[in-house]
Design an enzyme around this catalytic site. Sequence first.
Site, PDB file in Angstrom:
ATOM      1  NE  ARG A 139      -3.676   0.658   2.370  1.00 57.76           N
ATOM      2  CZ  ARG A 139      -3.770   1.503   3.401  1.00 57.76           C
ATOM      3  NH1 ARG A 139      -3.185   1.257   4.534  1.00 57.76           N
ATOM      4  NH2 ARG A 139      -4.462   2.622   3.287  1.00 57.76           N
ATOM      5  CE  LYS A 204       1.279  -4.959   6.682  1.00 57.43           C
ATOM      6  NZ  LYS A 204       1.080  -3.724   5.935  1.00 57.43           N
ATOM      7  NE  ARG A 338       1.438   6.722  11.623  1.00 54.83           N
ATOM      8  CZ  ARG A 338       2.371   7.146  10.778  1.00 54.83           C
ATOM      9  NH1 ARG A 338       3.321   7.950  11.183  1.00 54.83           N
ATOM     10  NH2 ARG A 338       2.371   6.763   9.525  1.00 54.83           N
TER      11      ARG A 338
END
Length: 345
Positions: A139, A204, A338
Site C-alpha cells: 500500500r 503486522k 497509528r
Amino acid sequence: MASRKPDEASAATVDQLGGRLRPLLALLADGEVHSGESLGEVLGVSRAAVWKQLQKLESLGLQVASEKGRGYRLCGGLDLLDEPAIRGQLARETLPLLGPLRVFDRVDSTNARMLVALETGAGHCEVLLAEQQTAGRGRRGRTWLSPFGAGISISIGWRFSGGVQLLEGLSLAVGVALARALARFDVPDVRLKWPNDVWCRGRKLAGVLLELSGDLTDRCAVVIGIGLNMRLPAAAADTIGQPWIDLAEVRPGISRNALVAAMLDELLPMLASYPESGFAVWREAWQALDQFAGVEVCLQSAQQRWCGIERGVDASGALLLEIDGTCRAFHGGELSLRPAGSSAL
Ligand code: BTN
C-alpha cells in the site's frame, strides 16, 4: 485501494525455474543431507552438473550447506507451493468457485500479473501465487518483501458489474476472512488494523492491497492481493521498516499449501456473495477483531492528520473517530492509522 493503468503492469518478469532446478529444490526441500552422487542419479546428471545447479539455488537467496564427505543440505528446508496440494485441500463447496490457479516460481508482482490477465479478458476467479516476487507491491507505494519460498504472496481476480461502490469495505471483509483462515490453525491473538492489515501480538502479520481495473462505474474487476509473513529469512527480514511478526514464530509447522487452501475456503465464498451482502454483514465480525477499539489513534493522509478515540467502523467500513466528543467517519484510500504517540507503522 489503488487503481493502476494497465500499461504500468505490462513490463513482464515471469520466470519459471529452468529444467533441473525445480526437481533439485524438491529433493532438497526436506532439509536433509543428500550426497552429490544421489542427487546426480535422481536428476540424471553428473556430480559437477549438480554442483552448478546448487550455485544457482544460492542466487535465489537460499542457503546450501556442504557437509564434508556427506553431501549437501538446504538450510531450514523448504515448504514449496503446489497447485494439486492446494486444490486437494479445498472444501468441496469452494472448488466450483475457483478458476485457474497458478504458482509462479518468480514474478515481478502477482497483482501486476493479475491486472494484465484482467485486461485481456481472463482473470475472473483466478488465483496467482508466487514463490518469489521481485517487485511486490504494498500500500501507499511501498514495496512488499517476498523472498523465495517464504511467506504467502497471493492475488485473486474478481469481476463484477454494478460499479465500484459495491465493493465498499471489501478490504475489511478480506481481513475477517484471513483471520478466520488463521483461526483454523489456532493462531492466537489475531487482530485487524483498519483498513487493510492483519496483526498478531501487536505487530503486522499480513497486508492486503486491492487494485481495480475496468470501468469503475459499471463493469469492473478487483485484484485482491495478500502478503503474509511466514518463515522470512533473517537477512531479508532485517530490511522491513515496521514492527512485523512471522507466522512461524507464533504457530510453527503450518503448511503453506494448507494455509492457502484455508484462505481460499474463506475468501472465495465471501467474494461470491459480497456484491449482494456488502460490508454490513461483516461489520460485527470486523469490530470483534479490531486492534484499536477505544484506543487513542491518529489518522494520517499525505497532507493532514486527525487524532481521536477509535470507535470501530460504520456499515460501509469507514473508520469512526471520536474527535472532541463528535464521531467522524473516514473512508480508506491512502489513510494510515497509528496509535497516538507512535511514529512508524
Ligand atoms: C500492504 O502494504 O500491507 C499490502 C501488501 C500486499 C502484498 C501482496 S503480496 C501478493 C500481492 N502482489 C503484490 O505485488 N502485492 C500483493
